[in-house]
Design an enzyme around this catalytic site. Structure first.
Site, short mmCIF file in Angstrom:
data_model
loop_
_atom_site.label_atom_id
_atom_site.label_comp_id
_atom_site.label_asym_id
_atom_site.label_seq_id
_atom_site.Cartn_x
_atom_site.Cartn_y
_atom_site.Cartn_z
N ASP A 1 0.83 -1.20 0.00
CA ASP A 1 0.00 0.00 0.00
C ASP A 1 0.87 1.25 0.00
O ASP A 1 1.81 1.36 0.80
CB ASP A 1 -0.90 0.04 1.23
CG ASP A 1 -1.85 -1.15 1.30
OD1 ASP A 1 -2.18 -1.69 0.22
OD2 ASP A 1 -2.25 -1.54 2.40
N ARG B 1 -11.86 -0.37 -7.18
CA ARG B 1 -11.70 0.13 -5.81
C ARG B 1 -11.36 1.63 -5.78
O ARG B 1 -10.28 2.03 -5.41
CB ARG B 1 -10.63 -0.65 -5.04
CG ARG B 1 -10.91 -2.12 -4.93
CD ARG B 1 -9.90 -2.81 -4.02
NE ARG B 1 -10.19 -4.25 -3.91
CZ ARG B 1 -9.51 -5.09 -3.15
NH1 ARG B 1 -8.50 -4.64 -2.40
NH2 ARG B 1 -9.83 -6.38 -3.11
N ASP C 1 -0.50 -3.53 -4.45
CA ASP C 1 -1.81 -3.67 -3.82
C ASP C 1 -2.54 -2.33 -3.92
O ASP C 1 -2.62 -1.75 -4.99
CB ASP C 1 -1.66 -4.15 -2.38
CG ASP C 1 -2.97 -4.68 -1.81
OD1 ASP C 1 -3.93 -4.86 -2.57
OD2 ASP C 1 -3.03 -4.91 -0.59
N ASP D 1 -5.35 2.47 1.57
CA ASP D 1 -6.12 1.43 2.25
C ASP D 1 -6.36 1.76 3.71
O ASP D 1 -5.46 2.25 4.41
CB ASP D 1 -5.39 0.09 2.15
CG ASP D 1 -5.66 -0.63 0.84
OD1 ASP D 1 -6.19 0.00 -0.09
OD2 ASP D 1 -5.34 -1.84 0.75
#
Length: 514
Positions: free
Chosen positions: A161, A243, A190, A194
């Protein structure tokens, strides 16, 4: 329908002199012109001010960032860390201390509070090194680039992240950042942003997120639904698979963002999440809003959005796109005021304001762009901490904050570290009437001025200022206060007390480049 938000700007940093007031871009304000009061959900729960009112320290390596955190008086002592240059694995090590809990493979903001990290000068880039926030509160990250952080391959950092938050985090403002990857999960990356395991009161504003398989998530699983109160505004998501963000539970406010090239899906509200989606511009994308890849429904309230060349898939058991006829299926109450630009001008406003090194410019709320006001025009700016020099004393960055210190023998109850903790109530004394105290750095540092700030009752007679690395005498005199000498590049500056009529007490040994 127009939603309204009042943009609130004030100054984050105290007055920064020549050493700190370096242009950030074209046009770019000095660090002192940074916006201080977070908006969105980060303005709630007491607000987010980061290190406002604390000492300011400059860092050009990850180790120096960790050192600044570790040499504070406590884990909650406010601090502003100005970062310039490239931060990577090669210059980031773990640093230990009672006020920190760091790691070598990431910038670790763990079990701390009241910290600002802001890019200055030619810019701050965290290259293949993520920023991890855990069990912390009141954090500001502003004007930095974080790129190519991997969870597999080499090197790895922060679970892949760019910026990650987890485990009882409160009040974080991430502003004017550039977050980028160079591929999806198969390439080792990733999420760019997050949030998981009980994180609340966060705002992501004026940032760009690009070239990634995953923009970011709120909640790591369908049972991780305690994360909530997140605002996303004036950000640009481009070339992202999905996302933007993925929401599991909680409440999110998403307005005035520009979405371009979303390949698979966009805002994915699921597992009971509620998203208020206002005045965004969705362009050349697929399935930009809905519940995807699950049968656990999420919800949305929509108004004022523009869907420009957006395609929609057919509904299914685990696929519930909000379009093509996008309507609300819930209502969401927003507790703060705001003024949203109309969606038609969002691409141009975001292009002028979002990302690092864009001058910290913001929207006026009426399709215009403005720069933040300087510190001196804002009467509500926090008062300076004791380590900030008063009028007549040096201004700029006190290079002693975040540095090391040592010296000759010390009196009982005093410490070498007390001369660089930004606290005038603590001090170092020699064990007798004479002695020496030094400030030291891991790399050569240019110093041309020091300020010896004495504690009450101190008595300093004659002194010498030495280049601690060579022993050369830079200046001689009597008493404390501001001492100027020829600019010297060294790893150590020593203040040597050669006589006194009483007990010398050095509360702060400040060092300055000019």
């Amino acid at each position: 329908m127009r939603t309204t938000v009042a943009l609130r700007l004030s100054a984050l940093l105290g007055t920064v002199g020549a050493a700190g007031a370096i242009a950030l871009g074209a046009p770019a304000p000095s660090a002192e012109a940074a916006a201080a009061v977070a908006d969105g959900f980060a303005s709630q729960n007491g607000g987010t001010t980061g290190g406002a009112g604390g000492a300011t320290v400059r860092a050009t390596t990850g180790t120096q960032i960790h050192s600044a955190l570790c040499t504070r008086a406590s884990s909650s002592t406010p601090i502003i860390i100005q970062v310039e240059g490239t931060i990577n694995h090669g210059n980031t090590t773990k640093v230990s201390g009672s006020s920190c809990n760091t790691a070598a493979d990431k910038i670790e903001l763990k079990e701390i509070s009241n910290v600002t990290i802001i890019g200055v000068g030619a810019g701050a880039t965290f290259d293949q090194l993520g920023i991890h926030i855990r069990d912390s509160s009141n954090i500001i990250i502003q004007n930095v680039t974080v790129k190519n952080v991997k969870k597999s391959g080499s090197p790895t950092s922060n679970g892949g992240d760019a910026i990650g938050m987890e485990s009882t985090v409160r009040n974080v403002w991430v502003d004017h950042t550039t977050l980028a990857a160079s591929g999806g999960e198969s390439a080792g990356y990733d999420g760019l942003f997050d949030i998981k395991d009980d994180v609340k009161y966060v705002t992501l504003s004026y940032s760009t997120l690009s070239n990634s398989g995953r923009g970011g998530l709120i909640g790591s699983s369908e049972t991780d639904t305690a994360n909530s109160f997140i605002t996303f505004h004036h950000n640009k998501y481009s070339n992202i698979d999905s996302r933007t963000p993925l929401l599991r539970g909680g409440i999110a406010h998403i307005y005035n963002n520009h979405y371009v090239g979303l390949v698979e899906s966009g805002i994915n509200s699921r597992a009971g999440a509620k998203a208020k989606v206002d005045n965004n511009y969705f362009q050349n994308s697929k399935d930009v809003l809905g519940t995807f890849y699950t049968d656990q429904a999420g919800y949305w309230q929509v108004s004022g959005n523009i869907f420009d060349n957006v395609t929609w898939s057919s509904p299914g058991s685990e696929n519930n796109p909000a379009g093509p006829n996008v309507t609300s299926n819930t209502t969401v109450s927003i507790p703060y005021s705001f003024t949203a630009d109309t969606a038609s001008c969002v691409p141009s406003v975001v292009a002028s304001t979002a990302g690092a090194n864009t001058g910290l410019k913001v929207s006026t709320g009426s399709c215009g762009v403005t720069s933040p006001s300087p510190t001196t025009s804002n009467p509500s700016s926090p008062s300076p901490s004791p380590s900030t020099s008063p009028t007549g004393n040096p201004t700029g960055v006190n290079l002693s904050i975040g540095a090391g210190s040592d010296g000759s023998s010390k009196a009982s109850g005093t410490s070498y570290g007390d001369v660089r903790d930004g606290n005038l109530t603590t001090f170092w004394s020699p064990s007798g009437a004479t002695g020496d105290i030094s400030i030291k750095w891991g790399t050569a540092t240019t110093v041309s001025k020091i300020n010896i700030r004495e504690a009450s009752g101190s008595s300093i007679g004659a002194y010498q200022v030495l280049n601690g690395a060579t022993g050369a005498v830079l200046k001689s005199g009597t008493g404390g206060g501001v001492i100027t000498f020829s600019a010297t590049s060294t790893t150590k500056i020593t203040f040597k007390i050669t006589s006194s009529s009483g007990t010398p007490k050095v509360a702060e040994f400040e060092t300055y480049a000019s």
